[in-house]
Motif scaffolding. Sequence first.
Motif, PDB file in Angstrom:
ATOM      1  N   GLU A 167     -75.688 -53.640 -23.085  1.00 48.63           N
ATOM      2  CA  GLU A 167     -75.094 -54.090 -21.824  1.00 48.63           C
ATOM      3  C   GLU A 167     -74.424 -52.934 -21.077  1.00 48.63           C
ATOM      4  OE1 GLU A 167     -74.885 -55.663 -24.680  1.00 48.63           O
ATOM      5  OE2 GLU A 167     -74.947 -57.844 -24.435  1.00 48.63           O
ATOM      6  N   LEU A 168     -73.769 -52.046 -21.831  1.00 49.06           N
ATOM      7  CA  LEU A 168     -73.042 -50.953 -21.176  1.00 49.06           C
ATOM      8  C   LEU A 168     -74.002 -49.953 -20.549  1.00 49.06           C
ATOM      9  CD1 LEU A 168     -70.155 -50.256 -23.696  1.00 49.06           C
ATOM     10  CD2 LEU A 168     -70.141 -51.629 -21.617  1.00 49.06           C
ATOM     11  N   LYS A 171     -75.331 -51.643 -17.518  1.00 47.16           N
ATOM     12  CA  LYS A 171     -74.266 -51.685 -16.515  1.00 47.16           C
ATOM     13  C   LYS A 171     -74.167 -50.343 -15.783  1.00 47.16           C
ATOM     14  CE  LYS A 171     -70.738 -53.549 -14.556  1.00 47.16           C
ATOM     15  NZ  LYS A 171     -70.308 -54.937 -14.370  1.00 47.16           N
ATOM     16  N   TRP A 266     -58.369 -46.645 -27.668  1.00 44.74           N
ATOM     17  CA  TRP A 266     -59.258 -47.783 -27.395  1.00 44.74           C
ATOM     18  C   TRP A 266     -60.258 -47.977 -28.520  1.00 44.74           C
ATOM     19  CZ3 TRP A 266     -64.238 -46.137 -27.365  1.00 44.74           C
ATOM     20  CH2 TRP A 266     -64.450 -44.789 -27.115  1.00 44.74           C
TER      21      TRP A 266
ATOM     22  N   ARG B  81     -70.298 -60.757 -22.405  1.00 44.68           N
ATOM     23  CA  ARG B  81     -69.439 -59.789 -23.107  1.00 44.68           C
ATOM     24  C   ARG B  81     -69.965 -58.385 -22.815  1.00 44.68           C
ATOM     25  NH1 ARG B  81     -69.674 -60.580 -29.140  1.00 44.68           N
ATOM     26  NH2 ARG B  81     -67.917 -59.144 -29.071  1.00 44.68           N
ATOM     27  N   TYR B  82     -69.175 -57.386 -23.198  1.00 46.71           N
ATOM     28  CA  TYR B  82     -69.588 -55.986 -23.079  1.00 46.71           C
ATOM     29  C   TYR B  82     -69.959 -55.586 -21.660  1.00 46.71           C
ATOM     30  CZ  TYR B  82     -70.167 -56.611 -28.104  1.00 46.71           C
ATOM     31  OH  TYR B  82     -69.976 -56.907 -29.414  1.00 46.71           O
ATOM     32  N   SER B  83     -69.249 -56.102 -20.675  1.00 43.10           N
ATOM     33  CA  SER B  83     -69.581 -55.720 -19.312  1.00 43.10           C
ATOM     34  C   SER B  83     -68.792 -54.515 -18.834  1.00 43.10           C
ATOM     35  CB  SER B  83     -69.313 -56.886 -18.353  1.00 43.10           C
ATOM     36  OG  SER B  83     -70.335 -57.842 -18.468  1.00 43.10           O
ATOM     37  N   VAL B  84     -67.672 -54.239 -19.474  1.00 47.32           N
ATOM     38  CA  VAL B  84     -66.837 -53.131 -18.994  1.00 47.32           C
ATOM     39  C   VAL B  84     -66.776 -52.023 -20.032  1.00 47.32           C
ATOM     40  CG1 VAL B  84     -65.469 -54.612 -17.508  1.00 47.32           C
ATOM     41  CG2 VAL B  84     -64.715 -54.205 -19.841  1.00 47.32           C
ATOM     42  N   PHE B  85     -66.484 -50.808 -19.566  1.00 45.60           N
ATOM     43  CA  PHE B  85     -66.468 -49.655 -20.463  1.00 45.60           C
ATOM     44  C   PHE B  85     -65.161 -49.620 -21.251  1.00 45.60           C
ATOM     45  CE2 PHE B  85     -69.148 -48.231 -16.828  1.00 45.60           C
ATOM     46  CZ  PHE B  85     -70.345 -48.307 -17.511  1.00 45.60           C
ATOM     47  N   PRO B  86     -65.248 -49.677 -22.584  1.00 49.40           N
ATOM     48  CA  PRO B  86     -64.032 -49.755 -23.390  1.00 49.40           C
ATOM     49  C   PRO B  86     -63.208 -48.473 -23.348  1.00 49.40           C
ATOM     50  CG  PRO B  86     -65.954 -49.490 -24.805  1.00 49.40           C
ATOM     51  CD  PRO B  86     -66.465 -49.697 -23.408  1.00 49.40           C
ATOM     52  N   HIS B  87     -63.844 -47.347 -22.972  1.00 49.19           N
ATOM     53  CA  HIS B  87     -63.131 -46.067 -23.038  1.00 49.19           C
ATOM     54  C   HIS B  87     -62.449 -45.716 -21.722  1.00 49.19           C
ATOM     55  CE1 HIS B  87     -67.014 -45.142 -21.286  1.00 49.19           C
ATOM     56  NE2 HIS B  87     -66.573 -43.954 -20.905  1.00 49.19           N
ATOM     57  N   LEU B  88     -62.550 -46.607 -20.736  1.00 50.71           N
ATOM     58  CA  LEU B  88     -61.931 -46.319 -19.438  1.00 50.71           C
ATOM     59  C   LEU B  88     -60.882 -47.379 -19.108  1.00 50.71           C
ATOM     60  CD1 LEU B  88     -65.111 -45.417 -17.333  1.00 50.71           C
ATOM     61  CD2 LEU B  88     -63.475 -43.839 -18.380  1.00 50.71           C
ATOM     62  N   HIS B 139     -59.298 -53.402 -23.986  1.00 51.93           N
ATOM     63  CA  HIS B 139     -58.869 -54.093 -25.208  1.00 51.93           C
ATOM     64  C   HIS B 139     -57.443 -54.626 -25.105  1.00 51.93           C
ATOM     65  CE1 HIS B 139     -57.094 -50.102 -26.340  1.00 51.93           C
ATOM     66  NE2 HIS B 139     -56.183 -50.875 -26.868  1.00 51.93           N
ATOM     67  N   ALA B 150     -64.965 -56.935 -14.674  1.00 56.49           N
ATOM     68  CA  ALA B 150     -66.424 -56.773 -14.616  1.00 56.49           C
ATOM     69  C   ALA B 150     -66.944 -57.159 -13.229  1.00 56.49           C
ATOM     70  CB  ALA B 150     -67.086 -57.626 -15.696  1.00 56.49           C
ATOM     71  N   GLN B 153     -66.008 -54.432 -10.771  1.00 56.03           N
ATOM     72  CA  GLN B 153     -66.850 -53.260 -11.029  1.00 56.03           C
ATOM     73  C   GLN B 153     -68.243 -53.456 -10.417  1.00 56.03           C
ATOM     74  OE1 GLN B 153     -68.063 -52.932 -15.099  1.00 56.03           O
ATOM     75  NE2 GLN B 153     -67.397 -50.805 -15.212  1.00 56.03           N
TER      76      GLN B 153
END
Lengths: 272, 261
Positions: A167-168, A171, A266, B81-88, B139, B150, B153
């Motif tokens: 998905e990422l 995206k 994170w 789920r998993y639509s946004v970047f976890p590291h940003l 998170h 999301a 974005q």
Amino acid sequence: MKRLINRHPDNWLKYTLGTLPFVAVLVLYVFASDARLAENPKDKLLPSLSSIATAVDKAATEPSKRTGEYILWNDTIASISRLAMGVGAAALIGLIFGVMNGAIPLIRANLSPFITVVSLIPPLALLPVLFIVFGLGELSKVVLIAVGITPFIIRDLQNKVLELPRELIIKAQTLGASTWLLIIRVILPQVLPRLIDAVRLSLGAAWLFLIAAEAIASTDGLGYRIFLVRRYMSMDIILPYVAWITLLAFMTDYILRTISTRAFPWFHAMSK
Amino acid sequence: MALIEAKALAKSYGDNIVLEQVNTKVEKGEFITIVGTSGCGKTTFLRMLLGIEQPTRGKLLLGGNPFPDEPSPERGIVFQRYSVFPHLTVLKNVLVGLELESSPFTGRLFGSERGEAIAKAKEILNSVGLSHALNLYPHEMSGGMQQRLAIAQALIKNPKILLLDEPFGALDPGIRGDMHQLILDLWRKTGVTIFMITHDLQEGFYLGTRLWVFDKIRLDKDNPNSYGACITYDIPAGNKDNNTYHEIDDSLDESRRVLVG
Ligand SMILES: Nc1ncnc2c1ncn2[C@@H]1O[C@H](COP(=O)(O)OP(=O)(O)O)[C@@H](O)[C@H]1O
Ligand SMILES: [Mg+2]
């Protein structure tokens, strides 16, 4: 009474239980050493703690008569710098190829089978080749470490890239990312903490290769010293050196873990 | 000309015929909700709109031309789920959308360009109610906040089409109402064409302008994959007709029974 699997130690008990094996080994050693020395004061196998302390003090604080160097520190610096160069090179190469393999199917198809085969070569079997090609100096030792752990790091990172949620990746493309930008802005930052994990996992092997190379051809280093004094059965040097190497390995791992939790909060929150 | 047109569209994976005979036209600015039993091919249809799956047979046209065969900024997406970047952080998750296209080498903006981009990102984050959370990581946020992010974005690129695959499926029912209001507001404001999959028939019934039901017309009990699903109901939403609602509900139940057995 609760089932054993449901009984958790409180902090105090946990600490005590954790320390116990260390104390047990130490006590056992002292007893065994005393017993042997009582029978034969010249026994070299299990030297007393005080003779170990004297030997360590000498190695750490008295310049060697032959070279004028402090042996322990000199050995430590030599070994650590070889280890750092070998592991550093492996991490960099592993990161580049791991990410490219994971991200780009054409490169993966091209390189992945080759890397799988290379990773099956026992690195120590290549050591003579490295000595012949790179000589007996520093380079061959560093190359052995790098050759030994790079294939593992590449394959581990390749899998980690492939495990990133699709998905990422999709995206990022809907946000207009090119392949290059997808790699540097989405994939790379997400695999950096995973690179630290891969390096931590491969440090044991790196030490193995380092000590092997130093044992065979070197004039300094922790591995060199252990194998040198073996000839005189100098357990009073070997044992503290082994403990020192273990401590260095522990500290390296601790530092890497700390860097990772500080730099990538994170990531650690996600993997909880 | 219709924005999107499907002509005898079919999709199968090997022997598994997922979709067949999908015929439809969608105009710019419509808000289509899609319901159907699980596994009937709703996500597959969305993936074809996104360009990550290609039709097996038939045609799928965007403005009269075949769909681009990879994702592009004109089609935004929000997954469950998993639509946004976890590291940003929240702000950077939106900012990255502006940076990726305007800076081909570093993927970053600097100086006044960055300032303008940040202002734009803040504006859109404000419109989804996240202006208080700019520096949080995903998170650290609830599922509802992550989905708001999301959506922001996806909208920062001013897409022509917004694809939503069960975006509120994982959220508490209480929060869903707010999210519906949010998505309706944004749709009215931007005029974007929306496709939204939902497993909640009720949600499908009153949200948006048009409701599609994906279902198999022909069902083979012993071999459920030998016929594909198509659009069995295509009705204007906001149609509060109870009979239609129950008719659809019953027909979906029927398929579910046959498929699950
Ligand atoms: N990449 C794929 N390869 C093979 N079969 C697939 C693939 N993607 C989806 N399918 C199959 O297509 C059918 C429809 O899946 P999907 O579109 O995800 O259903 P829905 O979103 O309506 O629940 C399922 O039977 C699924 O197993
Ligand atoms: Mg689905």
